[in-house]
Design a protein around this motif. Structure first.
Motif, PDB file in Angstrom:
ATOM      1  N   THR A   1      27.760  -4.178  -3.017  1.00 20.13           N
ATOM      2  CA  THR A   1      27.491  -5.122  -4.143  1.00 20.13           C
ATOM      3  C   THR A   1      27.118  -6.879  -3.865  1.00 20.13           C
ATOM      4  O   THR A   1      27.866  -6.975  -3.579  1.00 20.13           O
ATOM      5  CB  THR A   1      27.915  -5.132  -5.510  1.00 20.13           C
ATOM      6  OG1 THR A   1      28.139  -3.692  -5.827  1.00 20.13           O
ATOM      7  CG2 THR A   1      27.317  -5.772  -6.729  1.00 20.13           C
TER       8      THR A   1
ATOM      9  N   THR B   1      33.823  -5.605 -10.031  1.00 20.91           N
ATOM     10  CA  THR B   1      32.891  -5.464  -9.757  1.00 20.91           C
ATOM     11  C   THR B   1      32.694  -4.080  -9.634  1.00 20.91           C
ATOM     12  O   THR B   1      31.353  -3.515  -9.730  1.00 20.91           O
ATOM     13  CB  THR B   1      32.354  -6.250  -8.200  1.00 20.91           C
ATOM     14  OG1 THR B   1      32.683  -7.434  -8.168  1.00 20.91           O
ATOM     15  CG2 THR B   1      31.130  -6.117  -8.159  1.00 20.91           C
ATOM     16  N   THR B   2      33.713  -3.607  -8.278  1.00 20.50           N
ATOM     17  CA  THR B   2      33.053  -1.983  -9.056  1.00 20.50           C
ATOM     18  C   THR B   2      33.127  -1.776 -10.212  1.00 20.50           C
ATOM     19  O   THR B   2      32.095  -0.343  -9.884  1.00 20.50           O
ATOM     20  CB  THR B   2      34.436  -1.066  -7.981  1.00 20.50           C
ATOM     21  OG1 THR B   2      34.859  -1.336  -6.543  1.00 20.50           O
ATOM     22  CG2 THR B   2      34.076   0.419  -7.893  1.00 20.50           C
TER      23      THR B   2
ATOM     24  N   THR C   1      29.812  -2.186 -11.415  1.00 19.92           N
ATOM     25  CA  THR C   1      28.487  -1.440 -10.321  1.00 19.92           C
ATOM     26  C   THR C   1      28.027  -0.055 -10.838  1.00 19.92           C
ATOM     27  O   THR C   1      27.070  -0.049 -11.041  1.00 19.92           O
ATOM     28  CB  THR C   1      29.211  -1.919  -8.690  1.00 19.92           C
ATOM     29  OG1 THR C   1      28.729  -2.914  -8.675  1.00 19.92           O
ATOM     30  CG2 THR C   1      27.667  -1.355  -8.281  1.00 19.92           C
TER      31      THR C   1
ATOM     32  N   TRP D   1      26.215  -4.584 -12.749  1.00 19.66           N
ATOM     33  CA  TRP D   1      25.353  -5.123 -11.349  1.00 19.66           C
ATOM     34  C   TRP D   1      24.862  -4.066 -10.984  1.00 19.66           C
ATOM     35  O   TRP D   1      25.246  -2.982 -10.695  1.00 19.66           O
ATOM     36  CB  TRP D   1      26.432  -6.387 -10.451  1.00 19.66           C
ATOM     37  CG  TRP D   1      27.058  -7.163 -11.686  1.00 19.66           C
ATOM     38  CD1 TRP D   1      26.512  -8.119 -12.445  1.00 19.66           C
ATOM     39  CD2 TRP D   1      28.578  -7.879 -11.475  1.00 19.66           C
ATOM     40  NE1 TRP D   1      26.873  -9.084 -12.425  1.00 19.66           N
ATOM     41  CE2 TRP D   1      28.524  -8.802 -11.866  1.00 19.66           C
ATOM     42  CE3 TRP D   1      29.848  -6.961 -11.202  1.00 19.66           C
ATOM     43  CZ2 TRP D   1      29.229  -9.543 -12.700  1.00 19.66           C
ATOM     44  CZ3 TRP D   1      30.592  -8.020 -11.999  1.00 19.66           C
ATOM     45  CH2 TRP D   1      30.690  -9.286 -12.104  1.00 19.66           C
ATOM     46  N   LYS D   2      23.999  -4.279  -9.714  1.00 22.64           N
ATOM     47  CA  LYS D   2      22.681  -3.015  -9.325  1.00 22.64           C
ATOM     48  C   LYS D   2      24.062  -3.006  -7.251  1.00 22.64           C
ATOM     49  O   LYS D   2      23.765  -4.202  -6.763  1.00 22.64           O
ATOM     50  CB  LYS D   2      21.709  -3.673  -9.300  1.00 22.64           C
ATOM     51  CG  LYS D   2      21.726  -3.825 -10.489  1.00 22.64           C
ATOM     52  CD  LYS D   2      21.326  -2.035 -11.424  1.00 22.64           C
ATOM     53  CE  LYS D   2      20.054  -2.038 -12.556  1.00 22.64           C
ATOM     54  NZ  LYS D   2      21.254  -0.223 -12.804  1.00 22.64           N
ATOM     55  N   ALA D   3      24.237  -2.133  -7.467  1.00 31.36           N
ATOM     56  CA  ALA D   3      24.546  -2.138  -5.728  1.00 31.36           C
ATOM     57  C   ALA D   3      23.443  -2.576  -4.778  1.00 31.36           C
ATOM     58  O   ALA D   3      21.890  -1.605  -5.506  1.00 31.36           O
ATOM     59  CB  ALA D   3      25.127  -0.392  -5.565  1.00 31.36           C
TER      60      ALA D   3
ATOM     61  N   THR E   1      23.016   5.235  -9.391  1.00 28.12           N
ATOM     62  CA  THR E   1      22.461   3.799  -8.914  1.00 28.12           C
ATOM     63  C   THR E   1      21.497   3.217  -9.121  1.00 28.12           C
ATOM     64  O   THR E   1      21.760   2.329  -8.529  1.00 28.12           O
ATOM     65  CB  THR E   1      22.436   4.379  -7.137  1.00 28.12           C
ATOM     66  OG1 THR E   1      23.274   4.929  -6.411  1.00 28.12           O
ATOM     67  CG2 THR E   1      22.442   2.899  -6.301  1.00 28.12           C
TER      68      THR E   1
END
Length: 241
Positions: A13, A46-47, A50, A55-57, A70
């Motif tokens: 990320t 963040t994990t 995501t 938040w996009k990987a 995903t």
């Protein structure tokens, strides 16, 4: 806990120019409580964000309950049965406690029996049912955030630092709620710095460092190994009993 409900494979990320997750590999067993530990800045929040699609990987795959999520949008991920309780709680301050829970009830009116069950852990919710949530204390707002996540049955709950700033009595109530959720086959992925809390609740643990998972195993095994704690976390859980 015989199978896996969530899998991250080689997840990266980027947030702006910052490369936060650098190849996260993790499996979350179904029906238990998995703990995500690590030093500040390791990538734990963040994990969670995501996984939730906030938040996009930029690379890698995330699979939930057999589906590739995903690239899915956050509302679609939530519809699959994932709830997220951020560290900021993110409640609607101008709305009442009741209205906050109503917004989270995707399938219609509130289930009164489930509300009563939730209020059994957090009696203050009933007391402040018609109060603006923004007027509550920090601990009471955390109760609202947790209640909103479990107002309907979920397959997976992502929770970021739930005990931060809470009084011991509220932490005990939170522990009881999580234990009952586990017994109802709800899977929980928990980021937490209160090690005494997680050692009593956790079934499995993943430890992050510099945007990667560097250790996975049973929570009890980590809790009993002071040398491993020092190596992975730079501290001993015994100091937090």
């Amino acid at each position: 806990m015989s199978d896996t409900i969530l899998t991250l494979a080689g997840v990266h990320t980027h947030i702006g120019e910052y490369h936060i997750l650098q190849g996260v590999d993790m499996q979350v067993p179904r029906g238990g409580l998995s703990v995500l530990l690590g030093r500040n800045g390791a990538g734990k929040t963040t994990t969670l964000r995501t996984i939730m699609g906030l938040w996009k990987a930029s690379k890698g795959k995330i699979h939930f309950d057999g589906r590739d999520i995903t690239a899915m949008a956050t509302p679609d991920i939530a519809q699959l049965g994932i709830a997220y309780v951020p560290e900021s709680m993110a409640i609607f301050s101008d709305l009442t406690v009741k209205e906050n829970l109503l917004l989270a009830a995707r399938n219609g009116p509130l289930d009164n029996s489930r509300v009563e069950w939730i209020c059994g852990f957090f009696p203050a919710l009933k007391k402040f049912w018609n109060y603006p949530a923004g007027n509550l204390s920090g601990g009471q707002k955390q109760m609202v955030a947790i209640a909103r996540a479990i107002v309907e049955p979920r397959k997976l709950i992502l929770v970021d630092e739930p005990t931060k700033g809470l009084a011991p009595a509220i932490i005990l109530s939170l522990m009881a709620a999580f234990n009952e959720l586990k017994a109802s086959d709800t899977t929980i992925l928990l980021v937490e710095q209160n090690f005494n809390f997680v050692r009593k609740l956790g079934d499995t643990v993943a430890v992050m460092d510099d945007g990667r998972v560097v250790h996975t195993g049973g929570m009890q095994a980590l809790a009993e190994d002071n040398d491993l704690q020092q190596h992975l976390l730079g501290l001993s859980l015994a100091a937090h009993q």
